[in-house]
Design an enzyme around this catalytic site. Structure first.
Site, mmCIF file in Angstrom:
data_model
loop_
_atom_site.group_PDB
_atom_site.id
_atom_site.type_symbol
_atom_site.label_atom_id
_atom_site.label_comp_id
_atom_site.label_asym_id
_atom_site.label_seq_id
_atom_site.Cartn_x
_atom_site.Cartn_y
_atom_site.Cartn_z
ATOM 1 N N SER A 17 3.601 -8.960 -2.153
ATOM 2 C CA SER A 17 2.377 -8.750 -1.372
ATOM 3 C C SER A 17 1.194 -8.660 -2.320
ATOM 4 C CB SER A 17 2.476 -7.451 -0.569
ATOM 5 O OG SER A 17 1.245 -7.126 0.031
ATOM 6 N N TYR A 38 3.884 1.606 -0.189
ATOM 7 C CA TYR A 38 4.129 0.168 -0.032
ATOM 8 C C TYR A 38 3.566 -0.598 -1.228
ATOM 9 C CZ TYR A 38 3.997 -4.534 1.976
ATOM 10 O OH TYR A 38 4.162 -5.885 2.188
#
Length: 251
Positions: A146, A159
């Site tokens: 990501s 995250y």
């Protein structure tokens, strides 16, 4: 080509979103496919059915990638069914949507789950698959990371941290698995998918990408394009981290 002669791709979290798009792109290129899932059984079964319609062999395998014994059992199933494995896409991921300023809101249980799925999971899967991947003409691992790994901005601090670790691990694995197996990572920006829309309905994707050089959210197929490129479109790229983000991370 007989089904037994076809190369094989495993996509974790392969029933929905980016994982599903990857499965169907590999199937369209003649790969037999393994659709891993942990909870989305109906979605995985539909993805398998759609892949079979493209003329390949496809199976769904339930496995929580954060549990090493389940991962080893999944790879054993692949070996029995196909006797080979050419591509692994570590796509399974999870998050908790917690404002970065809410330090107390990011619980230990949230940390443990994100570390288990997003970081330990790709390691467990790659380790278990290593011997199969090294056979034949060599294999490829693609980690779906990501841009949160690069910007430190995303659904939660945990995250971002797990995806940053995944990028570092991509480089480490690329070194130790060379020359037979290449390991790369793709870092998506915002994706127009159920994962983000259901995870936090308050997020406005259009507003989020409005000032990007390409002011639109990616579709799952946009990310799958990059995954397939790393997997089978190049022979010399390894240890690379590619942002697919509409220019979000341009500096």
């Amino acid at each position: 080509m007989n089904h037994s002669d076809r190369p094989v791709a495993l996509v974790t979290g392969g029933g929905t979103g980016v994982g599903r798009a990857c499965v169907l792109q590999f199937a369209d290129r003649g790969y037999n496919v393994v659709v891993n899932y942990s909870r989305s059984g109906k979605d995985a079964d539909q993805t398998v059915a759609d892949a079979v319609q493209l003329g390949v062999d496809a199976i769904a395998v339930k496995c929580d990638v954060s549990v090493d014994t389940e991962v080893c059992a999944m790879i054993a199933t692949i070996q029995v069914r196909f006797s080979r494995l050419d591509v692994v896409v570590n796509n399974a991921a999870t998050t908790s949507f917690v404002d970065h300023g809410d330090l107390d809101g990011l619980t230990e249980a949230m940390w443990d789950r994100m570390l288990g799925v997003n970081l330990k999971g790709p390691f467990f899967v790659t380790r278990a698959a290593a011997n199969l991947l090294k056979q034949g003409d060599g294999g490829s691992v693609v980690n779906v990371s990501s841009v949160a790994a690069l910007t430190g901005s995303g659904s939660s601090i945990g995250y971002c941290a797990t995806k940053g670790g995944l990028n570092t691990m991509t480089k480490s694995l690329a070194r130790v698995m060379a020359p037979n197996v290449r390991v790369n990572a793709v870092c998506p920006g915002p994706i127009n998918s159920r994962w983000i829309l259901e995870g936090n309905p308050d997020w406005d994707l259009n507003a989020m990408v409005a000032d990007y050089p390409i002011p639109k959210a990616s579709d799952p197929s946009d990310i799958a394009d990059a995954v397939v490129f790393f997997a089978i479109g190049t022979k010399m790229a390894t240890g690379q981290i590619l942002s697919v983000d509409g220019g979000q991370t341009l500096t």
